[in-house]
Each structure stands twice: as C-alpha cells, then as structure tokens.
Motif scaffolding. Structure first.
Motif, short mmCIF file in Angstrom:
data_model
loop_
_atom_site.label_atom_id
_atom_site.label_comp_id
_atom_site.label_asym_id
_atom_site.label_seq_id
_atom_site.Cartn_x
_atom_site.Cartn_y
_atom_site.Cartn_z
N GLU A 29 1.02 -1.33 0.03
CA GLU A 29 -0.06 0.00 0.08
C GLU A 29 0.91 1.17 -0.12
O GLU A 29 2.05 1.17 0.59
CB GLU A 29 -0.85 0.00 1.03
N VAL A 30 0.32 2.46 -0.62
CA VAL A 30 0.91 3.56 -0.24
C VAL A 30 0.12 4.57 0.47
O VAL A 30 -1.24 4.72 0.04
CB VAL A 30 1.17 4.27 -1.87
N GLN A 31 0.59 4.94 1.77
CA GLN A 31 -0.34 5.59 2.46
C GLN A 31 0.00 7.03 2.49
O GLN A 31 1.26 7.35 2.55
CB GLN A 31 -0.21 4.96 3.86
N ALA A 32 -0.86 7.94 2.60
CA ALA A 32 -0.68 9.19 3.02
C ALA A 32 -0.67 9.73 4.48
O ALA A 32 -1.61 9.42 5.22
CB ALA A 32 -1.64 10.32 2.21
N TYR A 33 0.35 10.19 4.86
CA TYR A 33 0.51 10.62 6.32
C TYR A 33 0.61 12.23 6.44
O TYR A 33 1.60 12.73 5.74
CB TYR A 33 1.96 10.01 6.75
N TYR A 34 -0.35 12.73 6.96
CA TYR A 34 -0.62 14.09 6.75
C TYR A 34 -1.11 14.82 7.99
O TYR A 34 -1.93 13.97 8.74
CB TYR A 34 -1.53 14.59 5.60
N PRO A 35 -1.21 16.03 8.20
CA PRO A 35 -1.58 16.56 9.41
C PRO A 35 -3.22 16.86 9.16
O PRO A 35 -3.61 17.32 7.91
CB PRO A 35 -0.78 17.72 9.78
N GLU A 36 -4.13 16.80 10.23
CA GLU A 36 -5.36 17.39 10.38
C GLU A 36 -5.93 17.54 11.68
O GLU A 36 -5.74 16.77 12.32
CB GLU A 36 -6.27 16.26 9.48
N ASN A 37 -6.26 18.89 11.81
CA ASN A 37 -6.69 19.28 13.20
C ASN A 37 -5.69 18.96 14.34
O ASN A 37 -6.13 18.68 15.38
CB ASN A 37 -8.16 18.42 13.31
N GLY A 38 -4.36 19.32 13.83
CA GLY A 38 -3.69 19.24 14.97
C GLY A 38 -3.05 17.70 15.37
O GLY A 38 -2.05 17.62 16.22
N THR A 39 -3.44 16.70 14.36
CA THR A 39 -3.00 15.41 14.72
C THR A 39 -2.54 14.96 13.27
O THR A 39 -2.87 15.60 12.28
CB THR A 39 -3.99 14.47 14.97
N GLN A 40 -1.80 13.90 13.17
CA GLN A 40 -1.25 13.23 12.09
C GLN A 40 -2.23 12.04 11.58
O GLN A 40 -2.54 11.30 12.63
CB GLN A 40 0.15 12.74 12.21
N GLU A 41 -2.63 12.06 10.37
CA GLU A 41 -3.52 10.80 10.02
C GLU A 41 -2.93 10.00 8.70
O GLU A 41 -1.94 10.51 8.36
CB GLU A 41 -4.91 11.77 9.27
N ASN A 42 -3.30 8.62 8.88
CA ASN A 42 -2.90 7.82 7.90
C ASN A 42 -4.05 7.55 6.87
O ASN A 42 -5.37 7.10 7.51
CB ASN A 42 -2.57 6.83 8.39
#
Length: 537
Positions: A215-228
């Motif tokens: 898999e290729v996952q996006a690791y990005y910030p959202e609302n002050g937390t990091q999402e996968n």
C-alpha cells in the motif's frame, strides 16, 4: 515425378524427424531458444544446455502447507439474480460488514461468486470461530448454520490464485526451476506445494510467509494530529521496473499506476495538500529497517507499507507535485516507490510483480523437505550414468538379437532421437527435471526399443521382404500393434499425469509424451529407414 516435391513426398517421415531433432537441439543448446524468457528475471545458470533442474537435481527446499481460512459456501447473499448477473455492490457490502464485525485487517476477507453462480464468503484467519463467522454473516443479512454451512479451508479459486501468485513470486525472485502446485491431503483438504531450487528452508519460508500486501499511505496533518490514509494499493500498479538507486543514493522501485486509478490518486494528493505546502515536508528517518515516527511539527509523507509494516517514508518531490497540480501527471502516471535498502526494494518489487497472496499459509501443519546442492549433484551424475548404462545395455541386446547393423543401428539411433526430442521439449517449456522425469526417460528408451523390435520382427520374420509393397503391408500390421499398445499406455498413465500425486506425475507425463512422440514421429521414420535398407524394388 522427380524434383523437390517428389523428394519431400517420398521422405516426409524422415524429414519430419529431422525437423523435430533440429528444433530440439536449438531448444537445448541455443541461448534464448526457449519459451517463457523474462529479461527482468535473473535465472540460474544451467550450464551447457538450456535444461532446468528441479529439486532432486539442483538442491533446494520443498514446503507443503495448507491454506489458512474457513469458507461459508453457497450462501444466499442476494447478490446473484435469476439471470446470473452479479450485484457487486451487495458483495462489497457483505465484505465490509464482515470486516467491521470481525475486526480483521485488509486482505483477510473475501466474498465472491464462482463460475456456477454460487456465492462464497471466506475468512483467512484462525482467530475467528465458526460461530463468530456465522454471527458476522447474520449482521450482513446472510443466515448460515455454523455446523453445516461453514467448513475449514478455502475455495478452489482461492487455492488456484495462491498457486499462480506463488509461482509468479518465485519467477520474479529469479528462482529458475521453481514449481508450485496443489496436492490433496489424506483425510481431506489440500496442500500448496512449493519447490524452490537453490533455497534453504528459512529463505523459502520467509518468501512464502509474507502476504505481500503493498500500500501507499498518505501521512498528513489534520486538526492538529497526524492521519494515515491508504491512497494506492498494489492492485493499482500496472507496471514495475527493476529496483535501482537514484542520484541521491536512495533505493527505489519505479512503477506505473493503472490509468483507472491514476486520476483519483492525483486528485486525493492535491486535496490533502501534498502538492502545495506538503512538498519536501516529510523528514522522517529510518534505521534501515523501520521508520521512526517520533517527531515534532507537521509532516507530509508518502509511506510505503508492506503487510502493515512501514518500510519507507519519503516526501513529495517538486517535479511530481508540479505535474499533479497541473493535472497532467495522470496522462503518464509513473513515480518511484522508496525502500530503506536494496533488499527491501527487491522484496517490494517482487510483491508488486506477483501480487499479494490472497490468504496466508498454515506453517504449523507444514511439511518441509530440503536437499543439499552437493547431494543433488550426485543424483545428477548418477542419473547420467544410469541413462548411459540403459542405452548401452539396450544397444547390446539389440545387436545380439539381430546381428545385422543395418537393422540394429537405425533402431538405436531412432530410440535415442526420442530422448533428444523430449529433452528439447522440456527445455522449450522450461520444465524443471527431477528424478521422476529421469525414470520416465529410461522407460521411454525401453518401450521405444520394444516397439521398434516389434516392427523389425514383423517385417523380417516372414521371409523375403525385398518388395516395398510387401514391406508396407507388414509394417502396417506391426504399426497397429504398437498403436494399440501406445493407446493402452496413455490411458493407463493419464490419471497419474492429471492427479496431484507428487513424483508419479512427472514420470507419467514423460512416459505419455514419449509414447506420443514415438507413434507420431519416430516409429514411422524408422519404418522408412528400414524400408530403404531392406527393399530394392
């Protein structure tokens, strides 16, 4: 009638034999003269010929293991209409419910419809009981009896996909001569049998133990937390190039995304900000094996994930980001997947090429057999010696029987031509030769000479044979006898060639092929040779 046409008409049986022998020699000795070549795969060096050797003659490991899973068969899922059409959305709904109810990870649930229009649900795990499986199906609107409708094991379609995927994985790993097949177990069920020359048990177990779910996952910030978020799977990759190292010294695997998945991949990266503020903003570091996610501040990373393990994290490059912002990347959807070392890059490449295993193998019930290369070399030498002794013995008996070189010499040459043709065919289709095949070759020499003796005796034991008409009449009688014997042999050996009975299958296949080559090619050619040597009008 004279000329080339007459020559071909009068000698077509001999010419056919010459053509087959020539083709076999090309397959055996000319580099690139075989089928199934793959420039990407580095194959083993088979020496002076193009023959490939299996476990018995090359050394390596055989692992037989059942597939982990359970199946609810012929479920009334409401996904197949009376006209046979399949409601894919309904199948997806059932699958999603099973994931929610069982808590299994991606790749451990499958709901499908077979060629007969019957729906099946499969769970590829040992951590869910039959009662829990039935309860999860009930939540999806499918009622089953856990005692009668759910069984241990997977569907034939899943087993075949396992065989195909493992075979592709072995080929992609450069293991020339590997073989994968399914074999029935005593008491019911099936094993997936994998034979890999030049590999020890630990290496093969490691190769088979990985599901290879990429898999290729996006690791990005959202609302002050990091999402996968998974934004690309291995099924979305269309082409894979060999692993390489870029100009910065990073190990990468160049890939091309399927044209159907590319627009959504591009759109999602634009929406998440990877092509704007996220360019070059990863900064995660690894230790060569895993990635350290202990960091401060926001990170925009594209993660390469294999079987749930993050093997690399890299930033969006400016060139790739620019083409995605412009919307032009989807026209040539290629990019580079990263790894922390060359071994990981090779594993990633192999998994992308072969696809993921639909289910894990149960190594707790596995049977393992290993043979050292040194012992395999001895088997190879002994096989050659035994084959030579068989030829010498048969030749001696034939010469003692007829005491006429004009009859005996063509008989031996014709019998040997069958072996050459069979070896050429084995090289052509890249059939890995084992001891069972060697036994088949020896049997072919014996049965071939038997048939030639029948021809010679039928032609010569009834007096003068100087007339071609008399010769052809006697030859036809002999040919009917050997034709009937060949048909009997083929019928008797066919079950062994079809059923998964291990080494017996290789013996049966070579024996059947030898019989067919003899009846269709070499026996008629020997008849022509004998006719020209014994007749004068």
């Amino acid at each position: 009638m004279t000329g080339p046409v007459a020559f071909v008409k009068n000698h077509w049986r001999l010419l056919l034999l010459v053509v087959f022998i020539t083709g076999s020699m090309v397959s055996l000795f000319v580099p690139g003269g075989v089928m199934g070549g793959n420039d990407y795969v580095e194959t083993q060096d088979s020496g002076a010929t193009n023959l490939e050797y299996g476990l018995d003659l090359e050394g390596g490991t055989r692992i037989s293991a059942p597939v982990t899973g359970m199946t609810a068969e012929n479920i009334d899922a409401g996904a197949v209409s009376d006209d046979g059409s399949v409601d894919q959305e309904r199948l997806t709904e059932i699958e999603r419910t099973l994931y929610d109810e069982t808590g299994l990870e991606t790749g451990n649930v499958r709901v499908s419809v077979d060629d007969d229009g019957n729906a099946h649900a499969e769970l590829f795990t040992e951590n869910v009981s039959e009662e829990e499986f039935a309860a999860a199906l009930a939540e999806a609107g499918v009622e089953v009896d856990p005692d009668d409708d759910i069984r241990t094991g997977v569907t034939p379609e899943t087993r075949q996909q396992m065989v195909d995927t493992i075979q592709s994985r072995i080929n992609a790993a450069g293991l020339s001569g590997g073989n994968v097949y399914e074999s029935a177990r005593l008491g019911g069920g099936y094993y997936i049998v994998t034979e890999a020359p030049d590999m020890d048990a630990d290496e093969l177990r490691s190769l088979l133990g990985e599901r290879g779910i990429v898999e290729v996952q996006a690791y990005y910030p959202e609302n002050g937390t990091q999402e996968n978020e998974t934004i690309l799977s291995g099924d979305d990759i269309e082409n894979v190039d060999p692993p390489t190292t870029d100009r910065n010294g990073n190990d990468i695997v160049p890939v091309q995304v399927d044209s159907n998945a590319a627009p959504e991949f591009q759109s999602r990266l634009n929406e998440l900000g990877f092509t704007d503020e996220g360019v070059g903003q990863c900064g995660l570091r690894g230790d060569g094996e895993s990635i350290n996610f202990d960091h401060e501040g926001e990170r925009y990373c594209l993660l390469t994930v294999i079987d749930g393990k993050v093997v690399d994290a890299h930033s969006m490059g400016p060139d790739l980001a620019s083409s995605m912002r412009a919307g032009s990347w989807e026209n040539d959807p290629s990019f580079q997947m990263g790894a922390q070392n060359l071994e990981q890059a090779q594993t990633l490449s192999v998994n992308l090429q072969s696809g993921s295993l639909p289910a894990p193998l149960d190594f707790g019930e596995a049977q393992t057999y290993s043979l050292s290369p040194a012992l395999a070399d001895q088997f190879k030498l002994y096989s050659l010696v035994i084959g030579a002794l068989a030829v010498i013995t048969v030749s001696g008996v034939v010469f003692l029987r007829y005491r006429n070189p004009r009859v005996a010499a063509p008989m031996i040459v014709t019998a040997m031509s069958e072996v050459i043709i069979l070896l050429g065919f084995a090289a052509l289709i890249r059939m890995p030769l084992d001891l069972s095949h060697v036994a088949g070759f020896i049997a072919v020499v014996g049965t071939g000479v038997d048939d030639l003796v029948i021809i010679a005796d039928e032609v010569m034991d009834q007096g003068d044979v100087s007339s071609r008409r008399v010769f052809e009449s006697r030859f036809r009688k002999a040919f009917w006898v050997i034709g009937a014997a060949a048909a009997t042999t083929v019928i008797a050996m066919s079950p062994l060639a079809v059923l998964s009975l291990g080494d017996l299958r290789g013996f049966a296949i070579i024996t059947i092929l030898g019989v067919l080559v003899g009846v269709l090619i070499t026996r008629p050619a020997y008849g022509d040779i004998l006719q020209r040597l014994l007749t004068d009008k």
